[in-house]
Design a protein around this motif. Structure first.
Motif, PDB file in Angstrom:
ATOM      1  N   THR A  44       0.440  -6.329   4.419  1.00 45.64           N
ATOM      2  CA  THR A  44       0.589  -6.452   2.961  1.00 45.64           C
ATOM      3  C   THR A  44       0.615  -5.042   2.366  1.00 45.64           C
ATOM      4  OG1 THR A  44      -1.755  -6.435   2.343  1.00 45.64           O
ATOM      5  CG2 THR A  44      -0.813  -8.574   3.016  1.00 45.64           C
TER       6      THR A  44
ATOM      7  N   HIS B 195      -4.146  -5.559   5.881  1.00 48.80           N
ATOM      8  CA  HIS B 195      -4.115  -5.759   4.428  1.00 48.80           C
ATOM      9  C   HIS B 195      -4.297  -4.443   3.656  1.00 48.80           C
ATOM     10  CE1 HIS B 195      -4.841  -7.238   0.496  1.00 48.80           C
ATOM     11  NE2 HIS B 195      -6.140  -7.396   0.569  1.00 48.80           N
TER      12      HIS B 195
ATOM     13  N   THR C 160      -7.206 -10.565  -2.447  1.00 46.30           N
ATOM     14  CA  THR C 160      -7.874 -10.546  -1.138  1.00 46.30           C
ATOM     15  C   THR C 160      -8.476 -11.916  -0.841  1.00 46.30           C
ATOM     16  OG1 THR C 160      -8.317  -8.183  -1.374  1.00 46.30           O
ATOM     17  CG2 THR C 160      -9.657  -9.379   0.246  1.00 46.30           C
TER      18      THR C 160
END
Ligand code: NAD
Ligand code: TYD
Length: 353
Positions: free
Chosen positions: A6, A79, A104
């Motif tokens: 991401t 992430h 998140t």
């Protein structure tokens, strides 16, 4: 096998994707909303590369994440996606709460559903790596020891508070649900593709344009600086060898006051791109300090070295020279960023200082 990244069109994320595909053929699915900080030009070299799939989308979009997980069946998620600039978080914290905390949370919940349905082997091998910052630990006095993984959290800015919240969510999803997570808390990065609102690229760009070099307050705030590809190699190491549930501090063993960083940049620019008007040092200007400005960050990176054998490859001298050379060679990249939106930010942040 594949991984989902991401925020892979941002500064660190794009360096990570490029480095990943340089080192391996494992495909990357890159989910990025393309906010002001996301830039597909960073990934130009991957345009026709079948190993890279870019998906424009928001980490708060649960349906989209569910669909990506089902379609690509990744063995890991890395992430990066976040709102990342402290000054912007002071002017407008809302986006930070939404992306950094709610985003998140959404990603963790989607991942939990996917991971729970995996077969035993795939379930055991799966990893969710959360990329975080040393700023969650708050500020240090000059005589304090560096931040260790055991330090209490004491975030001081809306940005660091939102990152601290996301770290806590990641921790809780491991302790409560057993999700195999790892977290890294890294110091300030620098290097290619760094968005020019941050200290190092801002100073390079302003100097070349003959604009003032705005030092907040006395310039004696200390940060630890790490070359971005070293951060990427630390994350690859944690993905490969890190223990689920563990936190690893990542740093460059390079604490420096901001004013020394600026003088180093001036020395390199005077050598590599001298100005007819004399040294760029003439452009240094002290401006009003950032509210709540943390005085010192410093990282104790011994755990990742001891347990996983990672150390940075670059020294500050080698990394900062490469960085200045990169910006000098990529003036078009810089030029393309200087759109109306970026100019609006410059006016908002510096006009009243
Ligand atoms: P960046 O601002 O350059 O990039 C962030 C990326 O995330 C952008 O491409 C943006 O489009 C994307 N994004 C933002 N909101 C999104 C959303 N809701 N959904 C999907 N994508 C979204 O940030 P960076 O400097 O590359 O930092 C990456 C990560 O590393 C962040 O989590 C940051 O907290 C952490 N970190 C950064 C540093 C540093 O010095 N830059 C140091 C330690 C940790
Ligand atoms: P920054 O790159 O925004 O990173 P962070 O706040 O996450 O550490 O800033 C690095 C340091 O440089 C920080 O102490 C603030 C300072 N700074 C300036 O002095 N002038 C500037 O114009 C900027 C953007 C930052």
């Amino acid at each position: 096998m594949s991984i989902i990244v991401t925020g892979g069109a941002g500064f660190i994320g794009s360096n990570f994707v490029l480095e990943w595909l340089r080192a391996s053929d494992e495909p990357v699915i890159n989910l990025d909303k393309l906010t002001y900080a996301g830039n597909l030009e960073n990934l130009d070299s991957l345009q026709n590369d079948p190993r890279h799939t870019f998906v424009r989308g928001d980490i708060c979009d649960r349906a989209l994440i569910d669909q990506l997980l089902v379609t690509h069946k990744p063995r890991a998620i890395v992430h990066f996606a976040a709102e990342s600039h402290v000054d912007r978080s002071i002017h407008g914290p809302g986006d930070f709460m939404r992306t950094n905390i709610e985003g998140t949370f959404t990603l963790l919940e989607a991942t939990r559903g996917y991971w729970q349905a995996l077969e035993a082997d795939a379930k055991a091998a799966f990893r969710f790596h959360h990329v975080s910052t040393d700023e969650v630990y708050g500020t240090l006095k000059p005589e304090d020891p560096q931040f260790a993984e055991t330090n209490a959290y004491a975030p001081n800015s809306p940005y660091s508070a939102s990152k601290a919240a996301s770290d806590h969510l990641v921790r809780a999803w491991h302790h409560t649900y057993g999700l195999p997570v790892t977290t890294s808390n890294c110091s300030n990065n620098y290097g290619p593709y760094h968005f020019p609102e941050k200290l190092i690229p801002l100073m390079i760009m302003n100097a070349l344009a003959g604009k003032s070099l705005p030092i907040y307050g006395d310039g004696m705030q200390v940060r630890d600086w790490l070359y971005v590809t070293d951060h990427c190699s630390a994350i690859r190491t944690i993905l490969a060898k890190g223990r689920p549930g563990e936190v690893y501090n990542v740093g460059g063993w390079n604490e420096m006051p901001n004013i020394d960083i600026v003088h180093t940049l001036i020395r390199l620019l005077d050598e590599l791109a001298p100005s007819k008007e004399g040294s760029y040092a003439r452009l240094i200007t002290h401006v009003t300090d950032r509210p709540g400005h943390d005085r010192r960050y410093a990282i104790d990176a011994r755990k990742i070295e001891r347990e996983l054998g990672w150390r940075p490859a670059e020294t500050f001298e080698t990394g900062i020279r490469k960085t200045v050379e990169w910006y000098l060679a990529h003036q078009e990249w810089v030029h393309n960023i200087q759109t109306g939106a970026y100019q609006e930010w410059v006016n908002k942040n510096y006009a009243s200082r």
